[in-house]
Scaffold this motif. Structure first.
Motif, PDB file in Angstrom:
ATOM      1  N   ASP A  49      78.195  78.706  18.277  1.00 44.02           N
ATOM      2  CA  ASP A  49      79.367  77.259  19.057  1.00 44.02           C
ATOM      3  C   ASP A  49      79.021  75.904  19.205  1.00 44.02           C
ATOM      4  OD1 ASP A  49      81.055  76.800  21.050  1.00 44.02           O
ATOM      5  OD2 ASP A  49      79.598  76.059  22.333  1.00 44.02           O
ATOM      6  N   LEU A  50      77.840  76.034  18.726  1.00 42.64           N
ATOM      7  CA  LEU A  50      78.364  73.817  18.009  1.00 42.64           C
ATOM      8  C   LEU A  50      78.333  73.956  16.425  1.00 42.64           C
ATOM      9  CD1 LEU A  50      73.749  73.986  18.782  1.00 42.64           C
ATOM     10  CD2 LEU A  50      75.711  72.055  19.493  1.00 42.64           C
ATOM     11  N   SER A  51      77.999  74.969  15.725  1.00 42.54           N
ATOM     12  CA  SER A  51      78.946  75.283  13.808  1.00 42.54           C
ATOM     13  C   SER A  51      80.157  74.667  14.304  1.00 42.54           C
ATOM     14  CB  SER A  51      78.619  76.417  13.491  1.00 42.54           C
ATOM     15  OG  SER A  51      79.392  76.324  12.101  1.00 42.54           O
ATOM     16  N   ARG A  52      80.784  75.528  15.232  1.00 38.83           N
ATOM     17  CA  ARG A  52      82.471  74.931  15.717  1.00 38.83           C
ATOM     18  C   ARG A  52      82.818  74.015  15.964  1.00 38.83           C
ATOM     19  NH1 ARG A  52      81.954  81.256  18.466  1.00 38.83           N
ATOM     20  NH2 ARG A  52      82.450  82.555  16.855  1.00 38.83           N
ATOM     21  N   GLN A  53      82.292  73.909  17.347  1.00 37.00           N
ATOM     22  CA  GLN A  53      82.747  71.922  17.371  1.00 37.00           C
ATOM     23  C   GLN A  53      82.094  71.120  15.969  1.00 37.00           C
ATOM     24  OE1 GLN A  53      79.534  72.281  20.697  1.00 37.00           O
ATOM     25  NE2 GLN A  53      81.210  72.636  22.657  1.00 37.00           N
ATOM     26  N   TYR A  54      80.956  71.683  15.640  1.00 35.20           N
ATOM     27  CA  TYR A  54      81.017  71.082  14.740  1.00 35.20           C
ATOM     28  C   TYR A  54      82.361  70.929  12.826  1.00 35.20           C
ATOM     29  CZ  TYR A  54      78.765  68.287  10.433  1.00 35.20           C
ATOM     30  OH  TYR A  54      78.461  67.701   9.265  1.00 35.20           O
ATOM     31  N   ASP A  55      82.699  72.400  13.296  1.00 30.67           N
ATOM     32  CA  ASP A  55      83.877  72.161  12.276  1.00 30.67           C
ATOM     33  C   ASP A  55      84.855  71.382  12.684  1.00 30.67           C
ATOM     34  OD1 ASP A  55      82.458  73.052  10.331  1.00 30.67           O
ATOM     35  OD2 ASP A  55      82.713  74.532  11.100  1.00 30.67           O
ATOM     36  N   SER A 103      89.834  60.050  16.666  1.00 31.65           N
ATOM     37  CA  SER A 103      90.389  61.426  17.702  1.00 31.65           C
ATOM     38  C   SER A 103      88.241  62.484  18.205  1.00 31.65           C
ATOM     39  CB  SER A 103      90.985  62.177  16.909  1.00 31.65           C
ATOM     40  OG  SER A 103      89.814  63.373  16.098  1.00 31.65           O
ATOM     41  N   VAL A 104      87.235  61.708  18.079  1.00 32.48           N
ATOM     42  CA  VAL A 104      86.547  62.157  18.572  1.00 32.48           C
ATOM     43  C   VAL A 104      86.994  62.221  20.100  1.00 32.48           C
ATOM     44  CG1 VAL A 104      83.748  62.451  18.553  1.00 32.48           C
ATOM     45  CG2 VAL A 104      84.628  61.920  16.333  1.00 32.48           C
ATOM     46  N   HIS A 105      86.581  61.040  20.766  1.00 34.03           N
ATOM     47  CA  HIS A 105      86.476  61.241  22.216  1.00 34.03           C
ATOM     48  C   HIS A 105      87.581  61.217  23.419  1.00 34.03           C
ATOM     49  CE1 HIS A 105      82.363  59.424  21.811  1.00 34.03           C
ATOM     50  NE2 HIS A 105      82.519  58.680  20.996  1.00 34.03           N
ATOM     51  N   GLU A 106      88.704  61.590  21.722  1.00 34.82           N
ATOM     52  CA  GLU A 106      89.729  61.853  22.744  1.00 34.82           C
ATOM     53  C   GLU A 106      90.680  63.404  23.186  1.00 34.82           C
ATOM     54  OE1 GLU A 106      92.935  60.961  19.722  1.00 34.82           O
ATOM     55  OE2 GLU A 106      93.015  58.677  19.982  1.00 34.82           O
ATOM     56  N   VAL A 107      89.284  64.239  22.510  1.00 33.47           N
ATOM     57  CA  VAL A 107      88.982  65.728  22.765  1.00 33.47           C
ATOM     58  C   VAL A 107      87.689  66.029  22.895  1.00 33.47           C
ATOM     59  CG1 VAL A 107      89.260  68.368  22.410  1.00 33.47           C
ATOM     60  CG2 VAL A 107      91.524  65.926  20.953  1.00 33.47           C
ATOM     61  N   ASP A 122      79.124  60.195  20.133  1.00 32.54           N
ATOM     62  CA  ASP A 122      78.887  58.759  20.076  1.00 32.54           C
ATOM     63  C   ASP A 122      78.327  58.421  18.510  1.00 32.54           C
ATOM     64  OD1 ASP A 122      80.265  58.009  22.066  1.00 32.54           O
ATOM     65  OD2 ASP A 122      78.010  57.571  23.105  1.00 32.54           O
ATOM     66  N   SER A 123      77.592  59.028  18.213  1.00 30.49           N
ATOM     67  CA  SER A 123      76.636  58.924  16.979  1.00 30.49           C
ATOM     68  C   SER A 123      77.541  59.313  15.768  1.00 30.49           C
ATOM     69  CB  SER A 123      75.456  60.099  17.130  1.00 30.49           C
ATOM     70  OG  SER A 123      74.815  59.610  15.849  1.00 30.49           O
ATOM     71  N   TRP A 124      78.714  60.497  16.375  1.00 32.69           N
ATOM     72  CA  TRP A 124      79.114  60.841  14.970  1.00 32.69           C
ATOM     73  C   TRP A 124      80.508  60.170  14.631  1.00 32.69           C
ATOM     74  CZ3 TRP A 124      80.027  66.550  16.585  1.00 32.69           C
ATOM     75  CH2 TRP A 124      78.880  67.474  16.004  1.00 32.69           C
ATOM     76  N   HIS A 126      69.504  69.216  17.479  1.00 30.77           N
ATOM     77  CA  HIS A 126      69.716  70.821  17.492  1.00 30.77           C
ATOM     78  C   HIS A 126      70.710  71.282  16.301  1.00 30.77           C
ATOM     79  CE1 HIS A 126      68.870  74.842  18.653  1.00 30.77           C
ATOM     80  NE2 HIS A 126      69.530  75.217  18.785  1.00 30.77           N
ATOM     81  N   SER A 127      70.230  71.948  15.172  1.00 33.09           N
ATOM     82  CA  SER A 127      71.240  72.888  14.388  1.00 33.09           C
ATOM     83  C   SER A 127      72.422  72.065  14.097  1.00 33.09           C
ATOM     84  CB  SER A 127      71.707  73.855  14.906  1.00 33.09           C
ATOM     85  OG  SER A 127      72.793  74.688  13.921  1.00 33.09           O
ATOM     86  N   ALA A 128      73.309  72.284  14.378  1.00 32.83           N
ATOM     87  CA  ALA A 128      75.127  71.110  14.401  1.00 32.83           C
ATOM     88  C   ALA A 128      75.121  70.286  14.842  1.00 32.83           C
ATOM     89  CB  ALA A 128      75.682  72.327  14.427  1.00 32.83           C
ATOM     90  N   GLU A 129      74.169  69.751  15.474  1.00 32.34           N
ATOM     91  CA  GLU A 129      74.455  68.307  16.122  1.00 32.34           C
ATOM     92  C   GLU A 129      73.774  67.513  14.956  1.00 32.34           C
ATOM     93  OE1 GLU A 129      73.550  69.121  20.618  1.00 32.34           O
ATOM     94  OE2 GLU A 129      72.096  68.680  19.310  1.00 32.34           O
TER      95      GLU A 129
END
Length: 478
Positions: free
Chosen positions: A19-25, A34-38, A49-51, A162-165
Motif C-alpha cells: 500500500d505504501l509503495s502504491r501511494q508513493y508511486d 498536487s501532493v496536497h490536492e490529493v 510535506d517532506s515529499w 517506514h519503507s516507501a515513506e
C-alpha cells in the motif's frame, strides 16, 4: 545507484508495504503541486510535506544527491562539541541489546545531520554503507531525501520513516526511527538518536525505544550539569559569604548555583555573545549588573540602575527564525544588546505579536495557537513568562509589542522552514501566505497590514503548510 538498490535488504510484499509503495508511486507520478490536492495519496502529513518540499527542490527520487561527508578531524571535533560522546556507552547498552533478534544499526547524528557514530551487525553496516549511510555522512533531507534523522531534526520530535515513506527508492528496503536530543543546559538541539533496520523485520516498539534513548541521553547530560553546578556552588560559598549586597553566582549558561538576598531564579538569560570582559551589563529581571568572572561561572551583582523594564524606547526587537532548531530573540537599546534562545511556544507567540502589531486579545491568541479561543489561561501564563525577558516592551490589553519599538523578523528562505514543528493555526496561515507570496513579515520591506485579521481559518486551507496534528510545541521555556 542501481547497484545500491540491489544491495539494500528488500521487504516482503506485506499488505502495508504494498500500500505504501502504491501511494508513493501515485504521488511521484503526479505534478509537484498536487501532493496536497490529493491527500489520500500521502501516507502521513509530515511525510507528504517532506515529499512536496523535496520535489519542489528538484531532488530526483531515483538518484538523490551524493551525501556530503566530513573528514576524520572534523568528525572528532563534532563528537567532542556535541557532548554526546559522554553518554554513548549508556546508549549502546540500552539500545543495542545483545539478546535482540531484530537486526539494527544504532546511529548518533549531530544537529546538522552528520552521522557521528554508526554501530551494529557488520553485514547490515556494509549494506547501509552501499547507500551512503555511514560515519561522517550528512544525512539530511535535502541530500538523501525523507529519512528518520533528517525528519527528526527538522520537526524536533520522534519520528518513524517506514519503507516507501523514504523519498529515495533505494531506501525503501529500510525502516528508520529517530528522536532528537536537546542540551538540557541551553535547549539547543544537539542531534538525534536513530535505529535503522530492514523494513520487513522492524518491530513497532522501536520508535518508543529511540525516544527513550534520547530522553536517557538528556537525563545523563542533566546529571552532569547538576554535578558541575554543585562544584561551582562549593567554590562560590566562601565568596558570597563576604559580599555585603545582593548577588548570585551562575554558570556559563546562566544557571544559578547560589544566591544571596535575591529571589530564587533558576536561570538568567545571558547575552548570546556571552558576558565577555565588560564590567557591567543589562540583564532581564535584574537590570544593570556588575559582573566578575569565576572558575566555571560568573559573580553577578545587580546595581539597581536602570530597572528591569527593558532597554527602553527606540529599542529594536529582532526575532530570528532562520534556523528552525534555534529560534532566537534579540533586543537592542540604549543600555546594550541582549539575546536568548526561545522555546517553540514562545517563538510562536512572538511571531504572532510581531505580525499583529495592533495587538491580540488573550482569546484571539488562544485561537491562533490552539484553534480554541477558550485556552486563555495557558496564553496568559506564557505571556507572563515572556514578560520576564521583555519587561516594558510587552504590553497587555491587548497583548502587543510596544509601538515605541521597531520589530524585525528574520525568516528562513524556504517558507516550509518557518517554525516547522508548529501546527498552530496562526503560524500555518503565515506559512501559507509566504508560500503564495501574499505576505511579507516585518522587516522584509512591506507592511504586514494586508494579512487576514482572523489568524485561524479552516483546517483544509492548512493542509499544505505544516503538520496537521496537535501542536507539538512546548508550553514552557526551553
Amino acid at each position: 545507484m542501481q547497484e545500491s538498490r540491489r544491495a539494500v535488504p528488500q521487504p516482503r510484499r506485506a499488505p502495508e508495504l504494498l500500500d505504501l509503495s502504491r501511494q508513493y508511486d501515485r504521488v511521484m507520478a503526479s505534478a509537484p503541486a498536487s501532493v496536497h490536492e490529493v491527500p489520500e495519496t500521502v501516507p502521513r502529513p509530515e511525510i507528504g510535506d517532506s515529499w512536496d518540499r523535496l520535489r519542489r527542490l528538484g531532488l530526483d527520487p531515483d538518484r538523490g544527491r551524493e551525501a556530503r561527508r566530513i573528514g576524520p578531524a572534523e568528525l572528532e571535533h563534532r563528537r567532542r562539541e556535541t557532548h554526546l560522546s559522554e553518554i554513548l556507552p549508556v546508549l549502546r547498552a540500552t539500545l543495542l541489546l545483545p539478546t535482540s533478534t531484530t537486526p539494527l544499526i544504532l546511529a548518533i547524528a549531530d544537529g546538522d545531520g552528520h552521522v557521528l557514530w554508526h554501530e551494529g551487525e557488520r553485514p547490515l553496516l556494509r549494506t547501509a554503507d552501499s547507500i551512503g549511510f555511514e560515519t561522517g555522512a550528512r544525512w539530511v533531507e535535502d541530500e538523501v531525501g525523507t529519512n528518520g534523522i533528517g525528519l527528526a531534526l527538522r520537526v524536533r520530535r520522534p519520528v518513524q520513516v517506514h519503507s516507501a515513506e523514504h523519498y529515495l527508492r533505494s531506501h525503501h528496503g529500510w525502516t528508520c526511527v529517530a528522536a532528537p536530543v536537546h542540551d538540557p543546559r541551553t535547549g539547543r538541539l544537539l542531534g538525534a538518536v536513530n535505529l535503522s533496520g530492514p523494513a520487513r523485520s522492524m518491530a513497532p516498539y522501536l520508535l518508543q525505544l529511540a525516544a527513550t534513548g534520547a530522553r536517557l541521553a538528556e537525563a545523563e547530560l542533566r546529571a552532569r550539569q547538576l554535578e558541575a553546578l554543585h562544584r561551582l556552588r562549593t567554590v562560590a560559598a566562601p565568596l558570597l559569604a563576604r559580599v555585603d549586597q545582593p548577588a548570585l553566582v551562575v554558570d556559563n549558561e546562566g544557571w544559578t548555583a547560589a544566591a544571596v538576598d535575591l529571589p530564587p531564579v533558576p536561570r538568567l538569560r545571558l547575552p548570546a555573545e556571552g558576558l565577555g570582559s565588560a564590567p557591567r551589563v543589562w540583564l532581564p529581571t535584574l537590570g544593570e549588573c556588575a559582573v566578575e568572572p569565576l572558575a566555571g561561572g560568573w559573580l553577578i551583582r545587580p546595581s539597581g540602575s536602570p530597572g528591569p523594564d527593558g532597554p527602553g524606547e527606540g529599542s529594536l526587537i529582532t526575532l530570528d527564525l532562520r534556523r528552525a532548531a534555534r529560534p532566537e530573540l534579540t533586543v537592542a537599546g540604549a543600555v546594550g544588546r541582549w539575546s536568548h534562545g526561545l522555546s517553540p511556544r514562545h517563538a510562536e507567540l512572538l511571531l504572532l505579536l510581531a505580525v499583529h502589531r495592533e495587538g491580540l486579545s488573550a482569546a484571539r491568541l488562544s485561537e491562533a495557537l490552539f484553534g480554541d479561543p477558550a485556552r486563555t489561561v495557558t496564553v496568559r501564563a506564557e505571556v507572563s513568562r515572556l514578560r520576564r525577558h521583555l519587561g516594558g516592551l510587552l504590553d497587555h490589553r491587548p497583548y502587543r509589542l510596544t509601538p515605541s519599538a521597531e520589530v524585525s523578523v528574520l525568516r528562513p528562505s524556504d517558507p516550509y522552514d518557518l517554525l516547522p514543528t508548529s501546527s498552530a493555526p496562526g503560524v500555518r496561515e503565515l506559512r501559507s501566505g509566504l508560500l503564495r507570496g501574499t505576505l511579507r513579515l516585518p522587516g522584509e520591506g512591506r507592511s504586514s497590514a494586508g494579512l487576514a485579521q482572523n489568524p485561524s481559518s479552516s483546517a483544509a486551507s492548512w493542509l499544505s503548510v505544516g503538520p496537521a496534528s496537535a501542536s507539538a510545541s512546548a508550553d514552557t521555556e526551553a
